[in-house]
Design an enzyme around this catalytic site. Structure first.
Site, PDB file in Angstrom:
ATOM      1  N   LYS A 166       0.841  -1.182   0.000  1.00  0.00           N
ATOM      2  CA  LYS A 166       0.000   0.000   0.000  1.00  0.00           C
ATOM      3  C   LYS A 166       0.883   1.240   0.000  1.00  0.00           C
ATOM      4  O   LYS A 166       1.900   1.279   0.678  1.00  0.00           O
ATOM      5  CB  LYS A 166      -0.913   0.011   1.226  1.00  0.00           C
ATOM      6  CG  LYS A 166      -1.930   1.131   1.177  1.00  0.00           C
ATOM      7  CD  LYS A 166      -2.897   1.027   2.316  1.00  0.00           C
ATOM      8  CE  LYS A 166      -3.906   2.148   2.280  1.00  0.00           C
ATOM      9  NZ  LYS A 166      -3.333   3.486   2.217  1.00  0.00           N
ATOM     10  N   GLN A 202      -7.210  -7.501   2.582  1.00  0.00           N
ATOM     11  CA  GLN A 202      -7.725  -6.135   2.498  1.00  0.00           C
ATOM     12  C   GLN A 202      -7.981  -5.829   1.023  1.00  0.00           C
ATOM     13  O   GLN A 202      -7.318  -6.396   0.153  1.00  0.00           O
ATOM     14  CB  GLN A 202      -6.707  -5.125   3.035  1.00  0.00           C
ATOM     15  CG  GLN A 202      -6.426  -5.253   4.504  1.00  0.00           C
ATOM     16  CD  GLN A 202      -7.546  -4.667   5.347  1.00  0.00           C
ATOM     17  OE1 GLN A 202      -8.229  -3.744   4.956  1.00  0.00           O
ATOM     18  NE2 GLN A 202      -7.718  -5.222   6.529  1.00  0.00           N
ATOM     19  N   ILE A 203      -8.923  -4.934   0.756  1.00  0.00           N
ATOM     20  CA  ILE A 203      -9.146  -4.503  -0.626  1.00  0.00           C
ATOM     21  C   ILE A 203      -8.692  -3.057  -0.771  1.00  0.00           C
ATOM     22  O   ILE A 203      -8.879  -2.245   0.137  1.00  0.00           O
ATOM     23  CB  ILE A 203     -10.611  -4.679  -1.080  1.00  0.00           C
ATOM     24  CG1 ILE A 203     -11.569  -3.881  -0.214  1.00  0.00           C
ATOM     25  CG2 ILE A 203     -10.983  -6.163  -1.114  1.00  0.00           C
ATOM     26  CD1 ILE A 203     -12.981  -3.816  -0.773  1.00  0.00           C
ATOM     27  N   TYR A 204      -8.066  -2.781  -1.914  1.00  0.00           N
ATOM     28  CA  TYR A 204      -7.563  -1.440  -2.203  1.00  0.00           C
ATOM     29  C   TYR A 204      -7.775  -1.116  -3.667  1.00  0.00           C
ATOM     30  O   TYR A 204      -7.627  -1.992  -4.524  1.00  0.00           O
ATOM     31  CB  TYR A 204      -6.052  -1.339  -1.926  1.00  0.00           C
ATOM     32  CG  TYR A 204      -5.687  -1.515  -0.487  1.00  0.00           C
ATOM     33  CD1 TYR A 204      -5.943  -0.508   0.439  1.00  0.00           C
ATOM     34  CD2 TYR A 204      -5.097  -2.680  -0.039  1.00  0.00           C
ATOM     35  CE1 TYR A 204      -5.608  -0.666   1.772  1.00  0.00           C
ATOM     36  CE2 TYR A 204      -4.751  -2.844   1.296  1.00  0.00           C
ATOM     37  CZ  TYR A 204      -5.011  -1.828   2.189  1.00  0.00           C
ATOM     38  OH  TYR A 204      -4.682  -1.990   3.508  1.00  0.00           O
TER      39      TYR A 204
END
Length: 81
Positions: free
Chosen positions: A24, A59-61
């Site tokens: 990220k 997690q989604i991004y």
């Protein structure tokens, strides 16, 4: 939305392939491998990223929030198994 159990081809406009290592952007620390993708009305393309350090945690991004990652820890410079 794609019915459960059916798979779509990987998006032709994707910056990252399935299984790519990413991190990220910014100060938040999330590193892992891409295990899926999604689109919404406000997200042109996003990814599901499984943590390299907390297996099974995902997690989604959006694509714009991710960078390629070399698989090394930043502090200890240890490689991911």
């Amino acid at each position: 939305m794609q019915p459960r159990g059916e798979q779509q081809d990987w998006p032709a406009d994707a910056a990252f392939p399935n299984g790519a290592l990413v991190q990220k952007k910014g100060r938040a620390s999330w590193r892992g491998k891409i295990v899926g993708w999604y689109r919404t009305d406000i997200t042109a393309l996003g990814y599901a990223v499984e943590s390299a350090f907390e297996p099974g945690s995902v997690q989604i991004y959006p694509e714009t929030a991710l960078l390629a990652w070399d698989g090394e820890r930043q502090a200890g410079r240890e490689e991911v198994a």
